[in-house]
Design a protein around this motif. Structure first.
Motif, PDB file in Angstrom:
ATOM      1  N   MET A 180       0.852  -1.177   0.000  1.00  0.00           N
ATOM      2  CA  MET A 180       0.000   0.000   0.000  1.00  0.00           C
ATOM      3  C   MET A 180       0.891   1.232   0.000  1.00  0.00           C
ATOM      4  SD  MET A 180      -2.935   1.029   2.821  1.00  0.00           S
ATOM      5  CE  MET A 180      -3.907  -0.440   2.470  1.00  0.00           C
ATOM      6  N   MET A 181       0.645   2.155  -0.944  1.00  0.00           N
ATOM      7  CA  MET A 181       1.467   3.356  -1.092  1.00  0.00           C
ATOM      8  C   MET A 181       0.667   4.575  -0.628  1.00  0.00           C
ATOM      9  SD  MET A 181       4.357   2.284  -2.470  1.00  0.00           S
ATOM     10  CE  MET A 181       5.149   3.651  -3.315  1.00  0.00           C
ATOM     11  N   ILE A 182       1.212   5.320   0.339  1.00  0.00           N
ATOM     12  CA  ILE A 182       0.529   6.481   0.910  1.00  0.00           C
ATOM     13  C   ILE A 182       1.424   7.705   0.772  1.00  0.00           C
ATOM     14  CG2 ILE A 182      -0.663   7.413   2.923  1.00  0.00           C
ATOM     15  CD1 ILE A 182      -0.888   4.588   4.007  1.00  0.00           C
ATOM     16  N   GLY A 183       0.850   8.804   0.294  1.00  0.00           N
ATOM     17  CA  GLY A 183       1.618  10.021   0.068  1.00  0.00           C
ATOM     18  C   GLY A 183       1.558  10.992   1.228  1.00  0.00           C
ATOM     19  N   SER A 184       1.919  12.249   0.948  1.00  0.00           N
ATOM     20  CA  SER A 184       2.006  13.279   1.977  1.00  0.00           C
ATOM     21  C   SER A 184       0.656  13.962   2.183  1.00  0.00           C
ATOM     22  CB  SER A 184       3.066  14.307   1.583  1.00  0.00           C
ATOM     23  OG  SER A 184       2.763  14.843   0.298  1.00  0.00           O
TER      24      SER A 184
ATOM     25  N   GLY B 277     -12.443  12.313   8.921  1.00  0.00           N
ATOM     26  CA  GLY B 277     -12.911  11.150   8.174  1.00  0.00           C
ATOM     27  C   GLY B 277     -12.337   9.852   8.702  1.00  0.00           C
ATOM     28  N   ASN B 278     -13.016   8.760   8.396  1.00  0.00           N
ATOM     29  CA  ASN B 278     -12.581   7.429   8.844  1.00  0.00           C
ATOM     30  C   ASN B 278     -11.605   6.822   7.838  1.00  0.00           C
ATOM     31  OD1 ASN B 278     -14.209   7.517  11.176  1.00  0.00           O
ATOM     32  ND2 ASN B 278     -15.989   6.843   9.993  1.00  0.00           N
ATOM     33  N   SER B 279     -10.446   7.457   7.726  1.00  0.00           N
ATOM     34  CA  SER B 279      -9.443   7.010   6.766  1.00  0.00           C
ATOM     35  C   SER B 279      -8.923   5.617   7.107  1.00  0.00           C
ATOM     36  CB  SER B 279      -8.289   8.012   6.723  1.00  0.00           C
ATOM     37  OG  SER B 279      -7.265   7.574   5.869  1.00  0.00           O
ATOM     38  N   SER B 280      -8.673   5.353   8.372  1.00  0.00           N
ATOM     39  CA  SER B 280      -8.126   4.056   8.780  1.00  0.00           C
ATOM     40  C   SER B 280      -9.070   2.915   8.412  1.00  0.00           C
ATOM     41  CB  SER B 280      -7.847   4.052  10.283  1.00  0.00           C
ATOM     42  OG  SER B 280      -7.310   2.820  10.691  1.00  0.00           O
ATOM     43  N   VAL B 281     -10.360   3.102   8.652  1.00  0.00           N
ATOM     44  CA  VAL B 281     -11.330   2.067   8.284  1.00  0.00           C
ATOM     45  C   VAL B 281     -11.298   1.821   6.780  1.00  0.00           C
ATOM     46  CG1 VAL B 281     -13.785   1.484   8.188  1.00  0.00           C
ATOM     47  CG2 VAL B 281     -12.846   2.539  10.242  1.00  0.00           C
ATOM     48  N   HIS B 282     -11.234   2.894   6.002  1.00  0.00           N
ATOM     49  CA  HIS B 282     -11.196   2.731   4.548  1.00  0.00           C
ATOM     50  C   HIS B 282      -9.981   1.915   4.118  1.00  0.00           C
ATOM     51  CE1 HIS B 282     -11.270   3.446   0.291  1.00  0.00           C
ATOM     52  NE2 HIS B 282     -10.134   4.112   0.334  1.00  0.00           N
ATOM     53  N   LEU B 283      -8.814   2.241   4.653  1.00  0.00           N
ATOM     54  CA  LEU B 283      -7.579   1.589   4.210  1.00  0.00           C
ATOM     55  C   LEU B 283      -7.512   0.131   4.635  1.00  0.00           C
ATOM     56  CD1 LEU B 283      -5.056   4.481   4.949  1.00  0.00           C
ATOM     57  CD2 LEU B 283      -6.098   3.881   2.754  1.00  0.00           C
ATOM     58  N   THR B 284      -8.039  -0.185   5.805  1.00  0.00           N
ATOM     59  CA  THR B 284      -7.898  -1.543   6.322  1.00  0.00           C
ATOM     60  C   THR B 284      -9.086  -2.446   5.988  1.00  0.00           C
ATOM     61  OG1 THR B 284      -8.803  -0.832   8.463  1.00  0.00           O
ATOM     62  CG2 THR B 284      -6.405  -0.806   8.212  1.00  0.00           C
ATOM     63  N   LYS B 285     -10.302  -1.929   6.117  1.00  0.00           N
ATOM     64  CA  LYS B 285     -11.486  -2.770   5.958  1.00  0.00           C
ATOM     65  C   LYS B 285     -12.119  -2.685   4.575  1.00  0.00           C
ATOM     66  CE  LYS B 285     -12.694  -2.893  10.856  1.00  0.00           C
ATOM     67  NZ  LYS B 285     -13.770  -2.706  11.864  1.00  0.00           N
ATOM     68  N   GLU B 286     -11.634  -1.773   3.744  1.00  0.00           N
ATOM     69  CA  GLU B 286     -12.190  -1.649   2.390  1.00  0.00           C
ATOM     70  C   GLU B 286     -11.130  -1.910   1.323  1.00  0.00           C
ATOM     71  OE1 GLU B 286     -15.725   1.506   3.647  1.00  0.00           O
ATOM     72  OE2 GLU B 286     -13.880   2.249   2.721  1.00  0.00           O
TER      73      GLU B 286
ATOM     74  N   VAL C  18       1.499  -1.242  13.110  1.00  0.00           N
ATOM     75  CA  VAL C  18       1.559  -1.674  14.514  1.00  0.00           C
ATOM     76  C   VAL C  18       0.161  -1.845  15.105  1.00  0.00           C
ATOM     77  CG1 VAL C  18       3.822  -0.625  14.846  1.00  0.00           C
ATOM     78  CG2 VAL C  18       1.774   0.705  15.453  1.00  0.00           C
ATOM     79  N   ARG C  19      -0.840  -1.164  14.547  1.00  0.00           N
ATOM     80  CA  ARG C  19      -2.210  -1.365  15.012  1.00  0.00           C
ATOM     81  C   ARG C  19      -2.843  -2.608  14.399  1.00  0.00           C
ATOM     82  NH1 ARG C  19      -5.906   2.056  13.473  1.00  0.00           N
ATOM     83  NH2 ARG C  19      -7.309   1.609  15.236  1.00  0.00           N
ATOM     84  N   HIS C  20      -2.340  -3.023  13.227  1.00  0.00           N
ATOM     85  CA  HIS C  20      -2.954  -4.157  12.521  1.00  0.00           C
ATOM     86  C   HIS C  20      -1.895  -5.168  12.068  1.00  0.00           C
ATOM     87  CE1 HIS C  20      -6.911  -2.255  12.359  1.00  0.00           C
ATOM     88  NE2 HIS C  20      -6.295  -1.120  12.058  1.00  0.00           N
ATOM     89  N   PRO C  21      -1.168  -5.769  13.010  1.00  0.00           N
ATOM     90  CA  PRO C  21      -0.174  -6.776  12.610  1.00  0.00           C
ATOM     91  C   PRO C  21      -0.810  -8.023  12.017  1.00  0.00           C
ATOM     92  CG  PRO C  21      -0.441  -6.753  14.989  1.00  0.00           C
ATOM     93  CD  PRO C  21      -1.220  -5.584  14.459  1.00  0.00           C
ATOM     94  N   GLU C  22      -2.113  -8.188  12.221  1.00  0.00           N
ATOM     95  CA  GLU C  22      -2.822  -9.307  11.590  1.00  0.00           C
ATOM     96  C   GLU C  22      -3.076  -9.054  10.113  1.00  0.00           C
ATOM     97  OE1 GLU C  22      -5.989  -6.320  12.140  1.00  0.00           O
ATOM     98  OE2 GLU C  22      -4.240  -6.944  13.301  1.00  0.00           O
ATOM     99  N   MET C  23      -2.750  -7.825   9.655  1.00  0.00           N
ATOM    100  CA  MET C  23      -3.044  -7.426   8.287  1.00  0.00           C
ATOM    101  C   MET C  23      -1.785  -7.032   7.507  1.00  0.00           C
ATOM    102  SD  MET C  23      -6.003  -4.666   7.288  1.00  0.00           S
ATOM    103  CE  MET C  23      -7.206  -5.620   8.210  1.00  0.00           C
TER     104      MET C  23
END
Length: 452
Positions: A203-207, A260-269, A304-309
């Motif tokens: 996953m590539m994330i910018g500034s 916004g729920n950015s973390s949910v989007h990146l991990t669960k979607e 570190v929040r999602h080592p299962e992922m």
């Protein structure tokens, strides 16, 4: 001659100097050819208005909570001069010769262009006019194809010589996070079979100020990945260039909060979408994150929040924790004043609370000359110019906490500054590592972190 200009650097060298010189000349002609009485009465008004405009821009940028290196002084200077040029035209139009009016009008876009050059120098967004032109006119990134074309190539057994980039529209049903179209890079090896091989994914994330295509245009990521693929039999991970912010100036820091729920989007979607639509491996051992600036902070936090992922991250000049100003400003702006929510997304707190991790690796890339996996202390040199906001200290602190909690990690320092040019160099440097640690076919495996 056209190629010389289009591929000249917008960050240093002759072209920025020439543009600023011509801008200064136009502005001087617009002022100095007027009477001294006009200069004495009207010029101070123009300068005052221009200075006020520069101050307003400074306030606006500060209000966005954008963390990063201090803007170059010339940005504010050219902003003030651009505003002054507008007032000069207004106050000096009546009774002026048409030639003087023309020169005065010309000074406005020239000064504006110089201000934009200084803005670009600050963030390194457009390295050349060629990149800027294509970003605004072409629309598509290099080797972009639609999803139907990819399916047709796959069914016909067509293996492209380079990777292709596919725009995707990922559901936001769980997150309600409004985001732009995202991009997926498929290497030649993905087309080797039908169904495709279960490749690793990065996953590539910018500034903060970004679009999903920035890693490709400003960070030169596609060319870097294509080169690696050519050297490894067409094998690289699949890369997904995500939209972590939803709009250009919405700094989410990849958390769930007021922006916004950015973390949910990146991990669960995003993750389930990639597995179900492109057949990538669902195993956390084959998933990693590369992030630059804000994205670097995100890469650590999400892993570190999602080592299962996720099992690996590359943090390129990220901060110590989610950051839109001071800690108090961050808690107020991102989490509605709830400090418990801030702790939920603070990597140091998360790692200490989690305890020992297994099978997780991290690489911190910083601009400068010091590469110790600890916060520089007394007697330890650090490059304050390359890390004016302490990204080197952040990397050392996070790396030390990570090691204490079982995350195989280290810090690498490369020459450069906090801009997209450095992000490009750091990605070139880190790609072999993350490709290996994620188990990419045709890539030498990485048993443990490579230390300098």
């Amino acid at each position: 001659m056209t190629d010389v200009v289009m591929h000249a650097s917008l960050l240093h060298g002759w072209l920025p100097i020439l543009i600023q010189g011509l801008s200064a000349l136009a502005l001087c002609l617009a002022v100095m050819t007027r009477s001294w009485q006009w200069q004495l009465r009207r010029l101070p008004v123009a300068l005052a208005v221009g200075t006020a405009g520069a101050g307003a821009l400074y306030w606006y940028i500060t209000s966005l909570g954008i963390a990063g290196d201090p803007a170059p002084l010339r940005l504010w200077l050219w902003t003030a001069l651009c505003g002054s040029a507008v007032v000069i035209v207004i106050l000096g139009w009546r009774g002026s010769r048409w030639t003087l009016r023309g020169v005065s009008l010309l000074a406005i876009p020239m000064c504006g262009l110089s201000a934009l050059l200084m803005m670009n120098l600050w963030v390194g967004y457009f390295p050349t006019p060629y990149v800027a032109w294509n970003k605004f006119t072409v629309g598509k990134v290099p080797d972009e194809v639609d999803r139907w074309s990819v399916t047709a190539m796959q069914l016909k057994g067509i293996r492209p010589p380079r990777g292709v980039v596919v725009p995707v529209s990922i559901s936001n049903r769980e997150s309600s996070f409004s985001h732009r179209a995202e991009l997926v890079y498929l290497p030649p090896a993905w087309f080797a079979s039908n169904p495709p091989p279960a490749l690793p994914t990065v996953m590539m994330i910018g500034s903060q100020l970004n679009t999903p295509s920035d890693w490709i245009w400003a960070g030169n990521a596609k060319a870097t990945i294509d080169k690696y693929a050519a050297e490894h039999g067409g094998n690289t991970p699949v890369f997904v260039f995500v939209d972590a912010t939803g709009s250009f100036n919405n700094d989410t820091e990849c958390v769930n909060g007021s922006h916004g729920n950015s973390s949910v989007h990146l991990t669960k979607e995003v993750v389930p979408y990639m597995v179900s639509n492109f057949g990538v491996s669902p195993d956390a051992r084959n998933w990693g994150i590369v992030g630059w600036s804000m994205g670097g902070t995100c890469a650590v936090q999400l892993t570190v929040r999602h080592p299962e992922m996720f099992s690996a991250f590359v943090d390129i000049a990220g901060d110590l924790s989610p950051n839109v100003g001071s800690k108090d400003q961050t808690v107020a702006k991102l989490f509605g004043g709830d400090e418990a929510k801030w702790r939920e997304f603070d990597p140091n707190t998360v790692m200490q609370k989690h305890g020992r991790y297994t099978g997780v690796s991290g690489l911190f890339e910083i601009p400068g000359v010091e590469a110790a996996c600890s916060a520089p202390g007394p007697g330890v040199p650090r490059d304050a110019r390359a890390n004016p906001e302490g990204q080197d200290i952040a990397a050392g602190t996070l790396c030390e906490t990570a090691q204490k909690n079982g995350i195989d990690s280290s810090v690498r320092a490369l020459l450069g500054l906090h801009d997209w040019g450095f992000a490009n160099e750091a990605f070139v440097d880190s790609l072999p590592w993350i490709a290996g640690v994620l188990g990419t076919p045709g890539t030498p495996p990485v048993q443990s972190m490579v230390h300098d």
